[in-house]
Design a protein around this motif. Structure first.
Motif, short mmCIF file in Angstrom:
data_model
loop_
_atom_site.label_atom_id
_atom_site.label_comp_id
_atom_site.label_asym_id
_atom_site.label_seq_id
_atom_site.Cartn_x
_atom_site.Cartn_y
_atom_site.Cartn_z
N UNK A 238 40.69 29.23 34.18
CA UNK A 238 41.10 30.37 35.00
C UNK A 238 40.50 31.64 34.42
N UNK A 239 40.41 32.67 35.26
CA UNK A 239 39.90 33.94 34.75
C UNK A 239 41.04 34.81 34.24
N UNK A 240 40.70 36.01 33.76
CA UNK A 240 41.70 36.86 33.13
C UNK A 240 42.74 37.41 34.07
N UNK A 241 42.48 37.36 35.38
CA UNK A 241 43.46 37.87 36.34
C UNK A 241 44.28 36.77 36.99
N UNK A 242 44.12 35.53 36.52
CA UNK A 242 45.00 34.46 36.96
C UNK A 242 44.50 33.61 38.11
N UNK A 248 35.95 30.51 33.32
CA UNK A 248 37.14 30.96 32.62
C UNK A 248 37.52 30.06 31.45
N UNK A 249 38.79 30.15 31.07
CA UNK A 249 39.32 29.42 29.92
C UNK A 249 40.58 28.68 30.32
N UNK A 250 40.95 27.64 29.58
CA UNK A 250 42.18 26.90 29.91
C UNK A 250 43.42 27.69 29.53
N UNK A 251 44.54 27.32 30.10
CA UNK A 251 45.80 27.95 29.74
C UNK A 251 46.29 27.42 28.40
N UNK A 252 47.25 28.11 27.84
CA UNK A 252 47.82 27.66 26.56
C UNK A 252 48.44 26.28 26.71
N UNK A 253 49.08 26.01 27.85
CA UNK A 253 49.68 24.70 28.08
C UNK A 253 48.62 23.60 28.09
N UNK A 254 47.50 23.85 28.77
CA UNK A 254 46.41 22.87 28.78
C UNK A 254 45.87 22.66 27.37
N UNK A 255 45.69 23.74 26.64
CA UNK A 255 45.14 23.69 25.29
C UNK A 255 46.01 22.86 24.36
N UNK A 256 47.32 23.12 24.37
CA UNK A 256 48.23 22.46 23.42
C UNK A 256 48.69 21.09 23.90
N UNK A 284 29.00 35.23 21.37
CA UNK A 284 28.89 35.79 22.72
C UNK A 284 30.20 35.69 23.50
N UNK A 285 31.13 34.84 23.06
CA UNK A 285 32.41 34.72 23.78
C UNK A 285 33.36 35.85 23.41
N UNK A 286 33.06 36.60 22.34
CA UNK A 286 34.01 37.56 21.79
C UNK A 286 33.72 38.98 22.26
N UNK A 310 37.61 41.03 30.02
CA UNK A 310 36.98 40.75 28.74
C UNK A 310 37.79 39.68 28.01
N UNK A 311 37.11 38.67 27.52
CA UNK A 311 37.77 37.57 26.80
C UNK A 311 37.81 37.87 25.30
N UNK A 312 38.83 37.37 24.64
CA UNK A 312 38.94 37.40 23.19
C UNK A 312 38.69 38.82 22.66
N UNK A 313 39.59 39.73 22.98
CA UNK A 313 39.45 41.14 22.58
C UNK A 313 40.08 41.33 21.20
N UNK A 314 39.25 41.58 20.20
CA UNK A 314 39.72 41.78 18.82
C UNK A 314 39.35 43.18 18.34
N UNK A 315 40.21 43.76 17.52
CA UNK A 315 39.94 45.04 16.88
C UNK A 315 40.20 44.90 15.39
#
Length: 557
Positions: A238-242, A248-256, A284-286, A310-315
């Protein structure tokens, strides 16, 4: 080999838990309170349908915070690293280099394999429905390691160090022999340039093979680029807006749950292909910022939607307990790089206490509220408390029977919120009763800091004053088990027994017992026929005996 790895991990875990008590009295870590434990679990559970790239993952730059000195005994560093994971830190930046023909943590004697093994031990010990969660490891090759890519046909990339180093480095899992040597006889070596050389016979490939090190420690837990490609093909991303997305990326439920994964590893090096491995994503994913935010803090719904793309937003920055949560509310995952060391590492706790729980108020969720007589009370429901006078907002526990406004979300739109016009008790927001929300809206809860930011934006736009709003989170079915899905949602970890279910369970047994009791009582009242006419039966027996004597042949003696 696997037996050896298991014994190694188990012994390390026991060593940390049992053997270090006397050694590290100066760096004692406090136990996690029950409120923090329940709060972190509730945050994880409400995010089960959020894609993993949008999760708030508080992190630590290990080089700045912990792994910053050379020790003969690295046990104390591993002990503190383990406690950072135990406190709830979910992302780590780790800089590595080559020393004595092995990958080590930069500026230490700590083997990278030991770090991987400790992470694996932690993931093993928390691999339960109650405690499992995602972890992100960002590896960065030290600039002191000058490596240059070498591609041979269709094979995976091999990396060779600079001319000044006589060690060839192999990351590819196909390097199975104990040593590796380039075959140059009768071969055109022009493709190797100036880096064509022979690996000394005393170099062990297993110590320099990143894929092999991961295989020996974290293999089954790692979510790899191939796993992501498979999920995208199957439509699990899925994308960042649902909305469903092939990028996109899998949901936390799919991941775990579906994938049974626990950790994602990415390469943070300046060159995107520094660490080529089937297990590692390139950078490139970050979206990785250092020092200051480049996206800014969104304060309108369109800006919030733009940030969510934006995926994986780190500061990675130096934070204070007062400002770190502000960056989380802006949609970033903070990477703490404040200068700590082994002598003051526990001073990081105020930063963690201010950031790990982005939702609940301090010392919440709590149900230790004195009950009032002659009133209906059930402090098992959560409210969103908003006070614009001091810009404060948080979740806290309140009485489910009190009447308050409720929070509704429009369909699958993550950032479109509405507050009901009339107050109701929490139990009135049952989905079977229409949940008191307008058509196309449903009783809901902000699941990420960005969604909560959108809610704050909506409340400001509609000029709401100090207000308490029911949100879709409660522990009605089981104490301290916070779930979504309305007031009658079941706890997934413990079976609950309502009075209605208990009555249904006992009804068949009670009916059978009552029937048997009636039969026994009836038989006690009913007299058996032979007992009901004893005199007649006795006369009949005497008469038959006399007739038999008369009919006997012969002369009596």
């Amino acid at each position: 080999m696997m037996d050896f790895i298991f014994i190694y991990l188990l012994s390390m875990l026991l060593f940390i838990k049992v053997g270090l008590a006397d050694t590290f009295n100066n760096t004692a870590w406090p136990n996690i309170s029950s409120q923090v434990e329940y709060g972190l679990r509730s945050q994880r559970d409400i995010q089960k349908n959020i894609t993993i790239d949008q999760l708030p993952l508080v992190g630590v730059d290990l080089q700045r915070v912990l792994f910053n000195q050379y020790l003969d005994d690295n046990s104390i560093m591993l002990y503190n690293f383990y406690n950072l994971m135990r406190q709830g830190v979910q992302s780590f930046v780790l800089e590595i280099e080559i020393s004595e023909n092995a990958w080590v943590v930069t500026n230490t004697s700590l083997l990278l394999l030991d770090v991987f093994s400790l992470i694996s031990a932690f993931l093993q010990s928390t691999n339960t429905n109650l405690n499992a969660n995602i972890m992100v490891l960002l590896l960065k090759v030290s600039q002191s390691v000058n490596m240059n890519p070498l591609h041979i046909g269709n094979s995976s990339a091999l990396f060779l160090p600079s001319k000044s180093n006589n060690t060839n480095i192999c990351f590819n899992s196909n390097c199975t022999s104990s040593t590796f040597q380039l075959e140059t006889n009768n071969t055109d070596t022009s493709i190797f340039g100036d880096y064509s050389q022979t690996v000394p016979s005393n170099i062990s490939i297993s110590n320099l093979n990143i894929t092999s090190l991961l295989d020996d420690s974290l293999g089954t837990f790692i979510y790899s680029p191939q796993d992501l490609e498979t999920d995208r093909i199957k439509g699990y991303t899925w994308n960042g807006t649902g909305y469903p997305s092939s990028t996109g990326w899998p949901t936390l439920s799919t991941f775990l749950t579906r994938e049974n994964k626990r950790i994602l590893i990415a390469d943070l090096s300046a060159t995107s292909d520094y660490i080529p491995s089937d297990y590692i994503f390139n950078n490139s994913i970050l979206h990785y910022d250092y020092g200051n935010m480049t996206l800014g803090c969104p304060n309108t719904i369109p800006q919030i939607k733009d940030v969510s793309r934006y995926s994986w937003r780190f500061l990675n920055s130096n934070f204070t307990p007062g400002d770190i949560k502000n960056y989380i509310d802006c949609g970033y995952s903070p990477i703490i790089n404040n200068p700590f060391d082994l002598s003051n590492i526990t001073n990081i706790l105020p930063l963690l206490n201010s950031s790990l729980l982005w939702s609940w108020r301090f010392n919440q969720p709590s149900v230790n509220v004195p009950l009032k007589k002659h009133s209906l009370e059930a402090y098992n429901c959560a409210i969103f408390k908003y006070d614009p006078s001091n810009s404060s907002f948080y979740w806290m526990v309140d009485n489910c029977y009190e009447k308050k406004l409720g929070l509704c979300r429009f369909g699958n739109e993550q950032f479109t919120w509405l507050v009901t016009k009339s107050p109701h008790t929490y139990f009135d927001f049952d989905s079977y009763k229409g949940s008191q929300c307008p058509d196309n809206y449903e009783f809901s809860i902000p699941r990420t800091p960005l969604e909560q930011n959108a809610l704050i934006t909506t409340l400001k736009k509609n000029s709401f004053a100090d207000i308490d709003i029911w949100i879709d989170l409660n522990s009605i079915s089981v104490e301290d088990c916070w779930v979504t899905g309305g007031p009658y949602a079941a706890c997934p970890y413990r079976k609950s027994m309502t009075r209605r279910h208990f009555a249904r369970m006992l009804a068949p047994a009670c009916a059978c017992s009552f029937g048997i009791l009636c039969i026994v009582f009836y038989l006690n009242l009913l007299r058996v026929p032979i007992h009901d006419n004893r005199i007649n039966w006795r006369r009949k027996l005497v008469r038959e005996a006399n007739l038999k004597a008369l009919n006997t042949e012969g002369v009596p003696s």
